[in-house]
Design a protein around this motif. Structure first.
Motif, PDB file in Angstrom:
ATOM      1  N   ARG A 157      44.678  35.297  40.931  1.00  0.00           N
ATOM      2  CA  ARG A 157      42.780  35.530  39.756  1.00  0.00           C
ATOM      3  C   ARG A 157      41.992  36.273  40.372  1.00  0.00           C
ATOM      4  N   ALA A 158      41.740  35.793  41.514  1.00  0.00           N
ATOM      5  CA  ALA A 158      41.072  36.768  42.249  1.00  0.00           C
ATOM      6  C   ALA A 158      41.574  38.844  42.126  1.00  0.00           C
ATOM      7  N   ARG A 159      42.432  38.718  42.599  1.00  0.00           N
ATOM      8  CA  ARG A 159      43.633  40.375  42.046  1.00  0.00           C
ATOM      9  C   ARG A 159      43.571  40.291  40.792  1.00  0.00           C
ATOM     10  N   ALA A 160      43.627  39.370  39.951  1.00  0.00           N
ATOM     11  CA  ALA A 160      43.162  40.070  38.991  1.00  0.00           C
ATOM     12  C   ALA A 160      42.215  40.843  38.464  1.00  0.00           C
ATOM     13  N   ARG A 161      40.905  39.323  38.596  1.00  0.00           N
ATOM     14  CA  ARG A 161      39.380  40.048  38.493  1.00  0.00           C
ATOM     15  C   ARG A 161      38.938  41.659  39.348  1.00  0.00           C
ATOM     16  N   HIS A 162      40.203  41.670  40.189  1.00  0.00           N
ATOM     17  CA  HIS A 162      39.892  43.057  41.221  1.00  0.00           C
ATOM     18  C   HIS A 162      41.093  43.846  41.287  1.00  0.00           C
ATOM     19  N   GLU A 221      38.606  34.639  47.270  1.00  0.00           N
ATOM     20  CA  GLU A 221      37.573  36.078  46.854  1.00  0.00           C
ATOM     21  C   GLU A 221      37.383  36.372  47.514  1.00  0.00           C
TER      22      GLU A 221
END
Length: 218
Positions: A151-156, A189
């Motif tokens: 999820r963090a990689r998708a946001r960033h 994150e």
């Protein structure tokens, strides 16, 4: 967990959430039950409230143990009769709401202290789900790590971190997580945001200080 319960319930209405400890008493009543125009200073238009918004769905009352006593009786009445009256309204409205409530407090102790209504506790306590602290369910950490990392990689999307080294994983698994799942999510994150390589090492993982009460069980 509340979202999962709603998602599996088949109820066609919305999932609506409110934190009872984060909103002042006067505003909390209006947020939950709604109000009509002119009911109080600043009420320039009518509003249905979250109970109406959650009609045929689920209302999640977070930190129910901090709800003011003055509103507990009104909530109990809605749960008993399935009808809600907005602040300043002359008429009631029927609602079909599943209520899921959560608290970090011992509600039985709150009842003894006179801070929580016993009849409301009995009405809410139909099915109880205890969520152990993350340190008591260490087997969940690896799966949660993978979820939060994705999820963090998708946001960033420009972040460099793709995975954790074995040493970093061990550091994460051994930590008692006094802040529970929220702390784990924020830690992942932070690593994704600040990491400079594809593999995050143990030194890249910042962890909060551990108090005696949060020490891991052995």
């Amino acid at each position: 967990v509340a979202r999962a319960i709603h998602a599996k319930s088949g109820r066609p209405g919305a999932f609506v959430t409110i934190n009872c400890a984060a909103i002042p008493e006067g505003l909390l009543e209006s947020e939950l039950f709604g109000h009509v125009r002119g009911a109080f200073t600043g009420a320039t238009s009518s509003r249905g409230g979250l109970l109406v918004e959650a009609d045929r769905g689920t209302l999640f009352l977070d930190e129910i143990g901090d709800m003011p006593l003055s509103l507990q009786g009104k909530l109990l009445d809605v749960l008993e009769r399935g009808r809600v009256r907005a602040v300043g309204a002359n008429h009631e409205r029927a609602v079909d709401v599943r209520v899921v409530a959560a608290t970090h407090r011992d509600l039985h102790q709150r009842v003894q202290a006179g801070a929580f209504r016993e009849d409301l506790l009995f009405r809410l306590d139909v099915v109880t789900i205890e969520l152990p602290a993350l340190r008591h369910r260490q087997g969940d950490i690896a799966e949660l790590l993978a979820h939060f990392l994705a999820r963090a990689r998708a946001r960033h999307p420009h972040a460099r971190v793709e995975r954790f080294s074995p040493e970093a994983l061990r550091k994460l698994l051994d930590h008692p997580w006094p802040g529970n799942v929220r702390e784990l999510e924020h830690t992942v994150e932070r690593v994704v945001l600040l990491g400079r390589a594809a593999v995050a090492e143990a030194a890249d993982v910042p962890l909060s200080p551990v108090t005696r009460s949060a020490a891991p069980l052995r």
